[in-house]
Design a protein around this motif. Structure first.
Motif, PDB file in Angstrom:
ATOM      1  N   ALA A   1       0.817  -1.231   0.000  1.00  0.00           N
ATOM      2  CA  ALA A   1       0.000   0.000   0.000  1.00  0.00           C
ATOM      3  C   ALA A   1       0.846   1.275   0.000  1.00  0.00           C
ATOM      4  O   ALA A   1       0.376   2.333  -0.446  1.00  0.00           O
TER       5      ALA A   1
ATOM      6  N   MET B   1       1.001   3.817  -2.926  1.00  0.00           N
ATOM      7  CA  MET B   1      -0.042   4.769  -3.329  1.00  0.00           C
ATOM      8  C   MET B   1       0.494   6.202  -3.389  1.00  0.00           C
ATOM      9  O   MET B   1       0.067   6.984  -4.222  1.00  0.00           O
TER      10      MET B   1
ATOM     11  N   ALA C   1      -0.985   2.454  -9.743  1.00  0.00           N
ATOM     12  CA  ALA C   1      -2.260   2.022  -9.163  1.00  0.00           C
ATOM     13  C   ALA C   1      -2.790   0.820  -9.949  1.00  0.00           C
ATOM     14  O   ALA C   1      -3.231  -0.173  -9.365  1.00  0.00           O
TER      15      ALA C   1
ATOM     16  N   SER D   1      -2.565   9.575   3.925  1.00  0.00           N
ATOM     17  CA  SER D   1      -2.785   8.226   3.378  1.00  0.00           C
ATOM     18  C   SER D   1      -2.296   7.172   4.376  1.00  0.00           C
ATOM     19  O   SER D   1      -2.890   6.108   4.513  1.00  0.00           O
TER      20      SER D   1
ATOM     21  N   THR E   1      -4.873   4.401   5.817  1.00  0.00           N
ATOM     22  CA  THR E   1      -4.602   2.994   5.505  1.00  0.00           C
ATOM     23  C   THR E   1      -4.271   2.185   6.755  1.00  0.00           C
ATOM     24  O   THR E   1      -4.907   1.161   7.034  1.00  0.00           O
TER      25      THR E   1
ATOM     26  N   TRP F   1      -6.056   4.384  -1.753  1.00  0.00           N
ATOM     27  CA  TRP F   1      -5.161   4.395  -2.932  1.00  0.00           C
ATOM     28  C   TRP F   1      -5.762   5.274  -4.028  1.00  0.00           C
ATOM     29  O   TRP F   1      -5.090   6.143  -4.590  1.00  0.00           O
TER      30      TRP F   1
END
Lengths: 633, 113
Positions: A84, A87, A417, B43, B47, B82
């Motif tokens: 993740a 991102m 992505a 983020s 997350t 995302w």
């Protein structure tokens, strides 16, 4: 025209021809331009597509298409959290330093990262330390990528009959040559072909050829992943169906055991050797077992030597194997499996749902694959380690204007992505389509590509799909090769040894250094050291630990000094080496110690920041002229 | 050279200059870097916050909570942040990063033009 066996070979031939054509074209474009700036930086002229895709492709190394799919397959949906951190990677790694480092490089004429540091402080010493660190860590990186290139090619071409005959010829050719004959002949052939291809096109085309091939390879990777996503979802019956099937799965078990022929009364004795290949399924009563390494039952014997075996523990997986694999050996001959003890996973054994939740199953770690501390560490590690990689940083010197940077952030954000999340979905679904890949997880990608296209009735498409990992390795190794060559030629030779070297001399030396570095790397991995994978981690972490903090502070902080930059590089590197040594002492493995459960990279950054601040506080202030040059109104 | 206004950042807009002063450019780049770190941190909080709370609980395969075919923690804790981060990154790159002059081409490194 196409078969599963020769698609990979055709793909590789197509690739080699394409990159050579790009190198020739690049060489023609470069004619008439000043050599060093063109060879090492493409004359700082790259627009959006070239800059964005070379950045994206360089970051996506062989690991993205071999190691990452293997991890997804082995640990399930927890890899979505593991990756993740990507991102925010495009914005962080391109835009925090991009404009500023490009400006300073233009202002000072710097073509490499050590040159940027040298110019920022007018300090030969700073440039020299940066060059030494860069060459030291980068060499491990190149060596590792060469090995990855050779291995991937070996995997892709393994079933090709032409390749096999070349391998046999090479094997007998090198048999009398000491040291070389210790390498597997198939790996040797692939390494040689891969290394020669990369060295030739880098030498001939320089940075421009590297960028152009990166663009081509970046497109191949994107198309390959999107095609795989569509085929996988179709064949698995939709993502919901796949996740429901994964949810009931439990991790397999491994054991050391013997394969035995049925008792003599039930079967004829063997008249010739029975070869049992790696990957073969054996159905022995309720047990469904996969052979993890090849073996032979010799003529007249009843059993083979003990080998590693995998046993499925989920009924739906066992049924899938029973349905698809009736018998892979002679009809009527069924092997029996004798294993004293099956080893269960340290975390997740017998637990349903373990593949769709965190921390994910683990064969070796009782805390699972991704403990919360690791998840936090990786979210920090991915974007900031990428920001500190010299192969990425040097690309930030090559874009032509701010608009290019802006649109490239957009392109790479969308690109990552799509690519990374698609890979997670595809290889989670692969658990349903291909049971038992835990015996060799690195083969998951090529095996899935072959499976998907065979079922869809379009085997030629496998060529495009399997090209993705090869493209990824090639696009990384070419960049690293050029970074090291530029460090030696531009920073060491032209910067310190012979400042007035003629262009002809520099040109000749650049070619020679690229060839020598490539050749040395190739020789080094003829017999790859055991801990090479750990060396990659060591080199990646080391480079980011060494360069990130000193560069950020040099670009943005007026009070930063050359001494502090050197201290920061040494501090980060020292912390990295100490933690690696500590890890080796505690775990007996070449792996950095995770103090408080956090990724060593975080501690490296703490070491680097601490050293910089200490040197600034205790040392003399920076020269006012230098500050005025880069910061004044 | 036209330098565009940026949303949320205190910078001069639509100024016609031949070349920005190094200091103005440094301050602008530093300001942009701080906003980028803030985006990254947001983020991170979303997350890790969501996944830590909901992604580490054992699940019963007969009572799955799926969103678009994936576990709900993946959708709300990874996919949504995302997509959001991607959109914010695109917006930031297009509208907040100032179109600064990068400087003259150094004479010794050649050039296309």
């Amino acid at each position: 025209m196409f078969s599963e066996a020769n698609t990979a070979l055709l793909t590789f031939l197509f690739y080699t021809v394409a990159v050579f054509l790009l190198a020739i074209l690049s060489n023609r474009v470069a004619k008439g331009k000043e050599f060093v700036g063109e060879y090492f930086l493409g004359s700082r002229s790259f627009g959006v597509w070239a800059f964005a895709l070379t950045f994206a492709a360089t970051n996506a190394s062989g690991g993205t298409f071999m190691g990452f799919p293997a991890l997804i397959y082995t640990h399930g949906w927890s890899l979505a959290l593991w990756i993740a951190g990507y991102m925010a990677l495009p914005l962080v790694s391109m835009a925090i330093l991009g404009k500023r480092i490009n400006q300073i490089a233009r202002q000072s004429g710097a073509l490499t990262i050590p040159e940027v540091l040298k110019a920022r402080f007018h300090s030969e010493r700073t440039g020299l330390v940066a060059t030494s660190m860069l060459i030291f860590f980068m060499f491990f990186y190149i060596v590792a990528q060469f090995k990855a290139g050779g291995k991937i090619l070996t995997t892709l071409l393994a079933d090709d009959p032409i390749f096999q005959s070349i391998v046999q010829g090479t094997g007998s050719l090198v048999a009398p040559i000491p040291w070389v004959n210790q390498a597997d002949p198939d790996y040797l052939v692939c390494l040689l072909v891969f290394a020669v291809a990369v060295i030739v096109y880098v030498v001939y085309g320089g940075f421009r050829a590297v960028v152009w091939t990166d663009v081509m390879q970046g497109i191949v990777m994107f198309v390959g992943v999107v095609l795989m996503l569509g085929l996988t979802l179709y064949q698995v019956g939709g993502l919901e169906s796949a996740t429901k099937q994964i949810a009931v799965m439990t991790p397999p078990e491994f054991g050391e055991g013997v394969l035995r022929l049925p008792p003599k009364g039930d079967a004829k004795p063997l008249e010739q050797d029975l070869f049992i290949p790696k990957g073969m399924w054996i159905i022995d009563g309720d047990q469904v077992v996969r052979v993890a390494e090849s073996t032979v039952i010799a003529a007249g014997f009843q059993h083979a030597e003990p080998i590693r075996l995998l046993r499925l523990t989920t009924e739906s997986e066992r049924q899938r194997v029973r349905d698809s694999v009736a018998s892979q050996i002679s009809p009527g001959m069924e092997l029996q499996v004798e294993v004293e003890k099956w080893d269960a996973y340290q975390y997740g054994a017998g637990q349903t749902g373990v593949y769709i939740t965190n921390p994910g199953p683990s064969e070796t770690n009782s805390l699972g694959f991704l403990a919360i501390g690791s998840a936090i560490s990786f979210f920090i590690f991915w974007p900031f380690a990428a920001t500190g990689q010299p192969s990425n940083l040097v690309r930030l010197l090559s874009f032509k204007d701010t608009k290019t940077l802006q649109y490239s952030v957009v392109t790479v954000s969308v690109y990552y992505a799509v690519i990374y999340f698609s890979l997670v979905v595809v290889f989670c679904c692969a658990r349903v389509l291909l049971p038992g890949m835990e015996i060799d997880p690195d083969r998951t990608m090529p095996d899935l590509a072959t499976h998907l296209t065979r079922v869809a009735g379009i085997p030629w498409l496998a060529g495009i799909l399997v090209a993705a990992p090869f493209a990824a390795v090639m696009s990384s190794v070419d960049s690293f090769l050029l970074v090291v060559s530029s460090a030696v030629v531009r920073d060491l030779y032209q910067g310190s040894i012979n400042k007035n070297a003629s262009e002809a001399k520099i040109k000749k030396l650049s070619y020679q250094v690229t060839i020598v570095v490539g050749f040395l790397a190739m020789c080094f991995v003829l017999n790859p050291p055991k801990y090479l994978q750990d060396l990659i981690v060591f080199a990646t972490g080391g480079l980011a630990a060494c360069f990130l903090v000193p560069l950020v502070l040099s670009l943005y902080w007026r009070r930063m000094t050359s001494t502090a930059a050197i201290a920061g590089m040494m501090g980060g590197t020292l912390m990295h080496v100490v933690l690696t040594g500590w890890g080796y002492y505690v775990e007996q493995e070449f792996r950095a110690f995770e103090f408080l459960g956090l990724n060593p990279f975080l501690w490296d950054l703490v070491g680097s920041v601490g050293a910089c601040l200490l040197a600034v506080l205790l040392g003399p202030p920076p020269e006012s002229e230098t500050v005025r040059e880069y910061f004044s109104e | 050279m036209k330098r565009k206004a940026t949303v949320g950042l205190k910078i001069e807009s639509d100024q016609k200059v031949d070349r920005p002063s190094p200091r103005s450019s440094v301050l602008q780049s530093a300001r942009e870097a701080k906003w980028i770190l803030l985006i990254w941190f947001a983020s991170f909080v979303w997350t890790l916050g969501y996944c830590t709370r909901y992604g580490y609980q054992p699940v019963d395969p007969s009572q799955l909570n799926l969103v678009m075919g994936m576990p709900h923690w993946v959708f709300w804790g990874v996919v949504m942040p995302w997509v959001t981060t991607m959109i914010v990154s695109i917006w930031f790159a297009l509208f907040c990063i100032r179109d600064d002059e990068l400087g003259e081409e150094p004479p010794e490194s050649g050039g296309d033009s």
